[in-house]
Design a protein around this motif. Sequence first.
Motif, PDB file in Angstrom:
ATOM      1  N   MET A 116       0.830  -1.197   0.000  1.00  0.00           N
ATOM      2  CA  MET A 116       0.000   0.000   0.000  1.00  0.00           C
ATOM      3  C   MET A 116       0.873   1.260   0.000  1.00  0.00           C
ATOM      4  O   MET A 116       0.648   2.162  -0.775  1.00  0.00           O
ATOM      5  CB  MET A 116      -0.914  -0.041   1.231  1.00  0.00           C
ATOM      6  N   ILE A 117       1.871   1.257   0.899  1.00  0.00           N
ATOM      7  CA  ILE A 117       2.754   2.428   0.992  1.00  0.00           C
ATOM      8  C   ILE A 117       3.490   2.623  -0.331  1.00  0.00           C
ATOM      9  O   ILE A 117       3.614   3.735  -0.829  1.00  0.00           O
ATOM     10  CB  ILE A 117       3.781   2.249   2.136  1.00  0.00           C
ATOM     11  N   ARG A 118       3.986   1.510  -0.940  1.00  0.00           N
ATOM     12  CA  ARG A 118       4.721   1.617  -2.199  1.00  0.00           C
ATOM     13  C   ARG A 118       3.810   2.125  -3.306  1.00  0.00           C
ATOM     14  O   ARG A 118       4.248   2.866  -4.170  1.00  0.00           O
ATOM     15  CB  ARG A 118       5.344   0.279  -2.581  1.00  0.00           C
ATOM     16  N   LEU A 119       2.529   1.707  -3.287  1.00  0.00           N
ATOM     17  CA  LEU A 119       1.591   2.208  -4.292  1.00  0.00           C
ATOM     18  C   LEU A 119       1.390   3.708  -4.142  1.00  0.00           C
ATOM     19  O   LEU A 119       1.392   4.450  -5.124  1.00  0.00           O
ATOM     20  CB  LEU A 119       0.238   1.502  -4.177  1.00  0.00           C
ATOM     21  N   ILE A 120       1.228   4.160  -2.908  1.00  0.00           N
ATOM     22  CA  ILE A 120       1.073   5.594  -2.646  1.00  0.00           C
ATOM     23  C   ILE A 120       2.324   6.319  -3.101  1.00  0.00           C
ATOM     24  O   ILE A 120       2.261   7.355  -3.772  1.00  0.00           O
ATOM     25  CB  ILE A 120       0.775   5.864  -1.151  1.00  0.00           C
ATOM     26  N   SER A 121       3.505   5.766  -2.749  1.00  0.00           N
ATOM     27  CA  SER A 121       4.774   6.383  -3.144  1.00  0.00           C
ATOM     28  C   SER A 121       4.903   6.464  -4.649  1.00  0.00           C
ATOM     29  O   SER A 121       5.282   7.496  -5.196  1.00  0.00           O
ATOM     30  CB  SER A 121       5.942   5.573  -2.578  1.00  0.00           C
ATOM     31  N   ALA A 122       4.592   5.362  -5.318  1.00  0.00           N
ATOM     32  CA  ALA A 122       4.696   5.335  -6.784  1.00  0.00           C
ATOM     33  C   ALA A 122       3.725   6.331  -7.406  1.00  0.00           C
ATOM     34  O   ALA A 122       4.069   7.058  -8.343  1.00  0.00           O
ATOM     35  CB  ALA A 122       4.425   3.938  -7.309  1.00  0.00           C
ATOM     36  N   ALA A 123       2.508   6.395  -6.863  1.00  0.00           N
ATOM     37  CA  ALA A 123       1.514   7.323  -7.399  1.00  0.00           C
ATOM     38  C   ALA A 123       1.966   8.765  -7.210  1.00  0.00           C
ATOM     39  O   ALA A 123       1.861   9.583  -8.122  1.00  0.00           O
ATOM     40  CB  ALA A 123       0.163   7.103  -6.719  1.00  0.00           C
ATOM     41  N   GLN A 173      -2.782  -6.270  -5.623  1.00  0.00           N
ATOM     42  CA  GLN A 173      -4.211  -6.325  -5.907  1.00  0.00           C
ATOM     43  C   GLN A 173      -4.483  -6.966  -7.265  1.00  0.00           C
ATOM     44  O   GLN A 173      -5.597  -7.323  -7.565  1.00  0.00           O
ATOM     45  CB  GLN A 173      -4.847  -4.923  -5.904  1.00  0.00           C
ATOM     46  N   LEU A 174      -3.468  -7.092  -8.081  1.00  0.00           N
ATOM     47  CA  LEU A 174      -3.632  -7.636  -9.422  1.00  0.00           C
ATOM     48  C   LEU A 174      -2.977  -9.005  -9.498  1.00  0.00           C
ATOM     49  O   LEU A 174      -1.957  -9.255  -8.866  1.00  0.00           O
ATOM     50  CB  LEU A 174      -2.995  -6.692 -10.451  1.00  0.00           C
ATOM     51  N   PRO A 175      -3.547  -9.900 -10.315  1.00  0.00           N
ATOM     52  CA  PRO A 175      -2.963 -11.239 -10.433  1.00  0.00           C
ATOM     53  C   PRO A 175      -1.612 -11.194 -11.157  1.00  0.00           C
ATOM     54  O   PRO A 175      -1.350 -10.289 -11.952  1.00  0.00           O
ATOM     55  CB  PRO A 175      -4.007 -12.010 -11.256  1.00  0.00           C
ATOM     56  N   GLN A 176      -0.786 -12.197 -10.908  1.00  0.00           N
ATOM     57  CA  GLN A 176       0.534 -12.284 -11.533  1.00  0.00           C
ATOM     58  C   GLN A 176       0.410 -12.268 -13.051  1.00  0.00           C
ATOM     59  O   GLN A 176       1.264 -11.722 -13.745  1.00  0.00           O
ATOM     60  CB  GLN A 176       1.266 -13.555 -11.070  1.00  0.00           C
ATOM     61  N   GLU A 177      -0.662 -12.849 -13.580  1.00  0.00           N
ATOM     62  CA  GLU A 177      -0.858 -12.888 -15.032  1.00  0.00           C
ATOM     63  C   GLU A 177      -0.894 -11.477 -15.621  1.00  0.00           C
ATOM     64  O   GLU A 177      -0.409 -11.242 -16.729  1.00  0.00           O
ATOM     65  CB  GLU A 177      -2.148 -13.633 -15.395  1.00  0.00           C
ATOM     66  N   PHE A 178      -1.469 -10.526 -14.880  1.00  0.00           N
ATOM     67  CA  PHE A 178      -1.491  -9.141 -15.337  1.00  0.00           C
ATOM     68  C   PHE A 178      -0.068  -8.652 -15.584  1.00  0.00           C
ATOM     69  O   PHE A 178       0.244  -8.093 -16.620  1.00  0.00           O
ATOM     70  CB  PHE A 178      -2.194  -8.247 -14.306  1.00  0.00           C
ATOM     71  N   TYR A 179       0.817  -8.865 -14.605  1.00  0.00           N
ATOM     72  CA  TYR A 179       2.193  -8.402 -14.722  1.00  0.00           C
ATOM     73  C   TYR A 179       2.951  -9.138 -15.826  1.00  0.00           C
ATOM     74  O   TYR A 179       3.741  -8.540 -16.543  1.00  0.00           O
ATOM     75  CB  TYR A 179       2.923  -8.539 -13.382  1.00  0.00           C
ATOM     76  N   ASP A 180       2.683 -10.441 -15.949  1.00  0.00           N
ATOM     77  CA  ASP A 180       3.338 -11.218 -17.003  1.00  0.00           C
ATOM     78  C   ASP A 180       2.962 -10.673 -18.378  1.00  0.00           C
ATOM     79  O   ASP A 180       3.809 -10.489 -19.247  1.00  0.00           O
ATOM     80  CB  ASP A 180       2.951 -12.697 -16.909  1.00  0.00           C
TER      81      ASP A 180
END
Length: 192
Positions: free
Chosen positions: A1-8, A101-108
């Motif tokens: 969560m923190i990394r998502l906020i940081s990235a955003a 929050q997203l499945p690994q397939e999304f990233y692949d």
Amino acid sequence: MIRLISAACLLVLLFISSQTVAQNQPAKKKDNPKKEEAPRLVKDEDAEDAMPQIDFDTTLVPQDELTAAIIELLKLTGAMELGKQMGRNIAEMAKSGAANQLPQEFYDRLLKECESEQTNKWMVNSLVRIYRQNFTTEEVKTITAFYLTPIGKKAISLLPVIMQQSMKEGEQIGRYLGMKVYYDLVREGKMK
């Protein structure tokens, strides 16, 4: 969560700074190259499988001396690999669990898209357009000549380290800003 906020936060800061720089640049004459065949995307709000519309320029860049000089510079600096670097960053984000929050397939699949020839073509063309808007052929050749000097080669070799250090600092700033806003909203009773 923190990394998502940081990235955003980092993305927002980068976007704002790029918009500020763009607004302070004088308007330049646009080239009118032939349109490249863009993928046909459905933009039907009612369709469940609607695809987003392409909101970036997919036209071919002019094939002239300036473009050739820019491509030589991009190769020299390693900027021709931006799509692949973007893919590696996405893979790292997936491994770190930053966006679980997203499945690994999304990233692949996203990694595969980022590393595709089409994405590389779009990235290179966008960089060429940016350089064309800001530099003349002679200026690009002068920059290239600098990068061929010992100090220029050092600058290129240190660029990944500088980028990594900058991203780390940006992440820390983004984390602080994200948490500050989060705690302010909790204190104001707008979040729990």
